[in-house]
Motif scaffolding. Structure first.
Motif, PDB file in Angstrom:
ATOM      1  N   ARG A  86       0.869  -1.201  -0.042  1.00  0.00           N
ATOM      2  CA  ARG A  86      -0.077   0.120  -0.079  1.00  0.00           C
ATOM      3  C   ARG A  86       0.902   1.197   0.072  1.00  0.00           C
ATOM      4  O   ARG A  86       1.869   1.373   0.728  1.00  0.00           O
ATOM      5  CB  ARG A  86      -1.179  -0.034   1.223  1.00  0.00           C
ATOM      6  N   THR A  87       0.564   2.229  -0.867  1.00  0.00           N
ATOM      7  CA  THR A  87       1.316   3.517  -0.918  1.00  0.00           C
ATOM      8  C   THR A  87       0.522   4.754  -0.910  1.00  0.00           C
ATOM      9  O   THR A  87      -0.778   4.606  -0.914  1.00  0.00           O
ATOM     10  CB  THR A  87       2.081   3.566  -2.337  1.00  0.00           C
ATOM     11  N   PHE A  88       1.226   5.642  -0.360  1.00  0.00           N
ATOM     12  CA  PHE A  88       0.386   6.885  -0.138  1.00  0.00           C
ATOM     13  C   PHE A  88       1.183   8.041  -1.109  1.00  0.00           C
ATOM     14  O   PHE A  88       2.290   8.149  -1.386  1.00  0.00           O
ATOM     15  CB  PHE A  88       0.654   7.420   1.467  1.00  0.00           C
ATOM     16  N   GLY A  89       0.331   9.217  -1.217  1.00  0.00           N
ATOM     17  CA  GLY A  89       0.709  10.349  -1.844  1.00  0.00           C
ATOM     18  C   GLY A  89       1.601  10.994  -0.673  1.00  0.00           C
ATOM     19  O   GLY A  89       1.488  10.860   0.480  1.00  0.00           O
ATOM     20  N   GLN A  90       2.311  12.065  -1.057  1.00  0.00           N
ATOM     21  CA  GLN A  90       3.091  12.742  -0.265  1.00  0.00           C
ATOM     22  C   GLN A  90       2.363  13.880   0.485  1.00  0.00           C
ATOM     23  O   GLN A  90       2.704  14.385   1.542  1.00  0.00           O
ATOM     24  CB  GLN A  90       4.235  13.461  -0.990  1.00  0.00           C
ATOM     25  N   GLY A  91       1.041  13.886   0.274  1.00  0.00           N
ATOM     26  CA  GLY A  91       0.061  15.142   1.099  1.00  0.00           C
ATOM     27  C   GLY A  91       0.142  16.656   0.570  1.00  0.00           C
ATOM     28  O   GLY A  91       1.047  16.990  -0.185  1.00  0.00           O
ATOM     29  N   THR A  92      -0.924  16.819   0.820  1.00  0.00           N
ATOM     30  CA  THR A  92      -1.424  18.428   0.389  1.00  0.00           C
ATOM     31  C   THR A  92      -1.955  19.096   1.469  1.00  0.00           C
ATOM     32  O   THR A  92      -2.734  18.703   2.089  1.00  0.00           O
ATOM     33  CB  THR A  92      -2.481  18.369  -0.719  1.00  0.00           C
ATOM     34  N   THR A  93      -1.116  20.277   2.142  1.00  0.00           N
ATOM     35  CA  THR A  93      -1.486  20.838   2.959  1.00  0.00           C
ATOM     36  C   THR A  93      -2.596  22.187   2.715  1.00  0.00           C
ATOM     37  O   THR A  93      -1.785  22.822   1.692  1.00  0.00           O
ATOM     38  CB  THR A  93      -0.184  21.441   3.822  1.00  0.00           C
TER      39      THR A  93
ATOM     40  N   GLY B  44       5.527  12.039   4.693  1.00  0.00           N
ATOM     41  CA  GLY B  44       4.491  11.206   4.590  1.00  0.00           C
ATOM     42  C   GLY B  44       4.403  10.311   5.030  1.00  0.00           C
ATOM     43  O   GLY B  44       5.362   9.728   6.017  1.00  0.00           O
ATOM     44  N   LEU B  45       3.385   9.170   4.730  1.00  0.00           N
ATOM     45  CA  LEU B  45       3.288   7.980   5.405  1.00  0.00           C
ATOM     46  C   LEU B  45       3.662   6.753   4.620  1.00  0.00           C
ATOM     47  O   LEU B  45       3.647   6.628   3.444  1.00  0.00           O
ATOM     48  CB  LEU B  45       1.807   7.990   5.486  1.00  0.00           C
ATOM     49  N   GLU B  46       4.320   5.730   5.485  1.00  0.00           N
ATOM     50  CA  GLU B  46       4.788   4.565   4.970  1.00  0.00           C
ATOM     51  C   GLU B  46       4.195   3.405   5.479  1.00  0.00           C
ATOM     52  O   GLU B  46       4.146   3.337   6.581  1.00  0.00           O
ATOM     53  CB  GLU B  46       6.358   4.536   5.050  1.00  0.00           C
ATOM     54  N   TRP B  47       3.551   2.437   4.579  1.00  0.00           N
ATOM     55  CA  TRP B  47       2.914   1.227   5.187  1.00  0.00           C
ATOM     56  C   TRP B  47       4.202   0.281   5.414  1.00  0.00           C
ATOM     57  O   TRP B  47       4.763  -0.034   4.498  1.00  0.00           O
ATOM     58  CB  TRP B  47       1.943   0.574   4.244  1.00  0.00           C
ATOM     59  N   ILE B  48       4.017  -0.240   6.626  1.00  0.00           N
ATOM     60  CA  ILE B  48       5.228  -1.313   7.220  1.00  0.00           C
ATOM     61  C   ILE B  48       4.842  -2.706   6.976  1.00  0.00           C
ATOM     62  O   ILE B  48       5.689  -3.438   6.240  1.00  0.00           O
ATOM     63  CB  ILE B  48       5.440  -1.014   8.599  1.00  0.00           C
TER      64      ILE B  48
END
Lengths: 107, 120
Positions: A96-103, B44-48
């Motif tokens: 699972r991966t996330f975007g880097q975010g938007t503030t 940012g977020l990292e799934w482990i």
């Protein structure tokens, strides 16, 4: 891994504005895209899953859409409590991966 | 209402093993998948990785050689071990439950997070 690219990284807006945040996937993820809101010092909070389904209890001013590999989070009539950081996350494949975010900041 | 709470040392020495536990209250750990996710300060977020109540696991390939997640259903807890830590492992560590509807899945709810600093 599927890369998620969010834009912009930050934006300034006023209460009452409509803001749009975009997340682009590096490969097709159909509609397997979630949006989270995170406030300083707090854990992320689920807003939308399946690209466009609002999580229970989330205000209807939040909405999500998809066009190909481009996903959009729209906040209509921005409220003071909406100033926060927003993340997208793909649930199509592992890892699972996330975007880097938007503030979203107050103008 | 299910609540999650992370616990463990806030300071870990480089090259040692980071160990955290997530305690689930207000519901059973059974019949769900449970994940660990981390967020370096200001990043940012990292799934482990995740674990099912049956014990099956899946890890992020970027951390796979150093990660182990286990579950204790009798205590309604699951745990994370990350070995050979460096300063790059300094982060807020969150535990979260997987929700799902059909083929869609998401992380909700999350624990409040615990900051782990790697430093001598």
């Amino acid at each position: 891994d599927i890369q998620m690219t969010q834009s912009p990284s930050s934006l300034s807006a006023s209460v009452g504005d409509t803001v749009t945040i975009t997340c682009r996937a590096s490969h097709s993820i159909t509609s397997h895209l979630n949006w989270y809101q995170q406030k300083p010092g707090k854990a992320p909070n689920l807003l939308i899953y399946g690209a466009s389904t609002l999580q229970s209890g989330v205000p209807s001013r939040f909405s999500g859409s998809v066009s190909g590999t481009d996903f959009t989070l729209t906040i209509s009539s921005l409220q003071p409590e909406d100033f926060a950081t927003y993340f997208c996350q793909q649930s199509y494949s592992s890892p699972r991966t996330f975007g880097q975010g938007t503030t979203v900041e107050i103008k | 209402q299910v609540q999650l709470q992370e616990s463990g040392p806030g300071l870990v020495t480089p090259s040692e093993t980071l160990s955290l536990t997530c305690t689930v209250s207000g519901g059973s750990i059974s019949s769900y998948y449970w994940s660990w996710i981390r967020q370096p300060p200001g990043k940012g977020l990292e799934w482990i990785g995740y674990i099912h109540h049956s014990g099956s696991t899946k890890y992020n390939p970027s951390l796979k050689s150093r990660v182990s997640v286990s579950v204790d259903t009798s205590k309604n807890q699951f745990s994370l071990k990350l070995s050979s830590v460096t300063a790059a492992d300094t982060a807020v560590y969150y535990c979260a439950r997987h929700g799902n509807s059909g083929s869609y899945s998401w992380f909700d709810p999350w624990g409040q997070g615990t900051l782990v600093t790697v430093s001598s």
